[in-house]
Write a protein that holds these residues in place. Sequence first.
Motif, PDB file in Angstrom:
ATOM      1  N   ARG A 311       0.852  -1.713   0.128  1.00 29.62           N
ATOM      2  CA  ARG A 311      -0.071  -0.161  -0.134  1.00 29.62           C
ATOM      3  C   ARG A 311       0.543   1.273   0.038  1.00 29.62           C
ATOM      4  NH1 ARG A 311      -2.381  -0.119  -2.965  1.00 29.62           N
ATOM      5  NH2 ARG A 311      -1.694  -2.599  -3.377  1.00 29.62           N
ATOM      6  N   CYS A 312       2.280   1.449   0.665  1.00 36.39           N
ATOM      7  CA  CYS A 312       2.979   2.103   0.835  1.00 36.39           C
ATOM      8  C   CYS A 312       3.692   2.948  -0.762  1.00 36.39           C
ATOM      9  CB  CYS A 312       4.441   2.635   1.867  1.00 36.39           C
ATOM     10  SG  CYS A 312       3.323   1.774   3.011  1.00 36.39           S
ATOM     11  N   GLN A 313       4.009   1.918  -0.917  1.00 31.83           N
ATOM     12  CA  GLN A 313       4.360   1.532  -2.882  1.00 31.83           C
ATOM     13  C   GLN A 313       3.641   2.329  -3.601  1.00 31.83           C
ATOM     14  OE1 GLN A 313       7.739  -0.237  -4.687  1.00 31.83           O
ATOM     15  NE2 GLN A 313       6.231  -2.044  -5.001  1.00 31.83           N
ATOM     16  N   ALA A 314       2.076   1.911  -3.568  1.00 33.59           N
ATOM     17  CA  ALA A 314       0.881   2.229  -4.397  1.00 33.59           C
ATOM     18  C   ALA A 314       0.790   3.805  -4.587  1.00 33.59           C
ATOM     19  CB  ALA A 314      -0.415   1.468  -4.219  1.00 33.59           C
ATOM     20  N   PHE A 315       1.238   3.806  -2.895  1.00 35.83           N
ATOM     21  CA  PHE A 315       0.939   5.275  -2.734  1.00 35.83           C
ATOM     22  C   PHE A 315       1.387   6.011  -2.700  1.00 35.83           C
ATOM     23  CE2 PHE A 315       0.601   9.010   0.303  1.00 35.83           C
ATOM     24  CZ  PHE A 315      -0.745  10.546  -0.071  1.00 35.83           C
ATOM     25  N   ALA A 316       2.784   5.782  -2.934  1.00 35.32           N
ATOM     26  CA  ALA A 316       3.961   6.807  -3.187  1.00 35.32           C
ATOM     27  C   ALA A 316       4.385   7.173  -4.252  1.00 35.32           C
ATOM     28  CB  ALA A 316       5.599   5.871  -2.540  1.00 35.32           C
ATOM     29  N   LEU A 317       4.142   5.944  -5.717  1.00 31.43           N
ATOM     30  CA  LEU A 317       3.414   6.129  -7.284  1.00 31.43           C
ATOM     31  C   LEU A 317       3.033   6.940  -7.904  1.00 31.43           C
ATOM     32  CD1 LEU A 317       5.881   2.542  -8.155  1.00 31.43           C
ATOM     33  CD2 LEU A 317       6.979   4.736  -7.421  1.00 31.43           C
ATOM     34  N   THR A 318       1.434   6.599  -7.212  1.00 30.46           N
ATOM     35  CA  THR A 318      -0.013   6.690  -7.939  1.00 30.46           C
ATOM     36  C   THR A 318      -0.534   7.821  -7.316  1.00 30.46           C
ATOM     37  OG1 THR A 318      -1.159   5.366  -7.082  1.00 30.46           O
ATOM     38  CG2 THR A 318       0.523   4.587  -8.728  1.00 30.46           C
ATOM     39  N   GLY A 319      -0.221   7.829  -5.721  1.00 30.01           N
ATOM     40  CA  GLY A 319      -0.877   9.002  -4.536  1.00 30.01           C
ATOM     41  C   GLY A 319      -1.898   8.214  -4.101  1.00 30.01           C
TER      42      GLY A 319
END
Length: 355
Positions: A311-319
């Motif tokens: 989830r952190c990577q999804a947020f970091a890359l896509t917002g």
Amino acid sequence: MNPPLALLAELTHRCPLRCPYCSNPVELTRASGELTTEEWARVFREAAALGCLQVHLSGGEPTVRRDIVEITRAAHAAGLYTNLITAGVLLDAALMARLVEAGLDHVQLSVQDTDPAGAERIGGMKGAPARKEQAARLVTQAGLPLTLNAVVHRQNLHNLPLLIETALRWGAGRLEVAHVQYYGWALMNRDALLPTREQLDEATRIVDAARVAHRGRLMIDYVVPDYHAARPKSCMGGWGNRFLGVSPAGRVLPCHAAESITGLDFPNVRDTSLRAAWEDSDAFNRFRGTGWMPEPCRGCDRKEKDWGGCRCQAFALTGDATATDPACALSPDHGMLAAAVAEATSPDFRYRGFD
């Protein structure tokens, strides 16, 4: 609901090293905001009652805390297996003896490189390599098991064979070869750290060969970067599934990078119990299980294996923390990873530090 197996106790964000891939959040907690000895002791008792078996005493650098011995003793008294995650640069014989007396069970020691100049450049501290070797010697002389943690990336992967030799020479029973994971400080330094596909393939070959050559003497764990993947990893065994973290300021987290997701209100041990945080908080239940998943995750036969990725990577890359992890080839954002690898050419670091 499963109980958490392990507690990551981030005792402090203070550290004499300034590693550009540090897993701490970009906004660091100062000493004045840290939990007290007594507050940590309560956290340990509640963690044991919740079902945790072990605690990782981490940071920052946990040995900067003057009460590290008392904290270790409290964790041991709670019945937890105690692992000190340290850079080793502040560890001396007297402190080692006191930690052993307090009930320390294991030490995980970080190394930045085998080349002293490279290690000093990456960690941002002069003299650190010699201090780390001395720390390894103190751990093994005390009779404690030693794990070496080597965070690898584009600027030190050429020394991977020597890192494996170092683990053997220092008497480590376990080596973590951990490719940088790109959140926080590492995301800020991604252009200087991302390996090429050729580097990754060669590192994998080296690790595979070393596992065979040193079987029975050295266990090697291997964590690969998502940026060359076709499917995401099961991040922390699933959000709020097996892992529990507490930040220096007392925030209870389902993974060490969770604070990077804005819009989530994480409970604090100063206001609530660890059990209530684990079982009832909105932040932990937000991405627990599979009900939150969008397509294509919702219909994927791997959804209870990778739990939708990170989830952190999804947020970091896509917002968007609900988005399909871009590490998955089925994600509409998967192309972002290949583009990042192609653009990663900078040799320069932005070092970790307080503003």
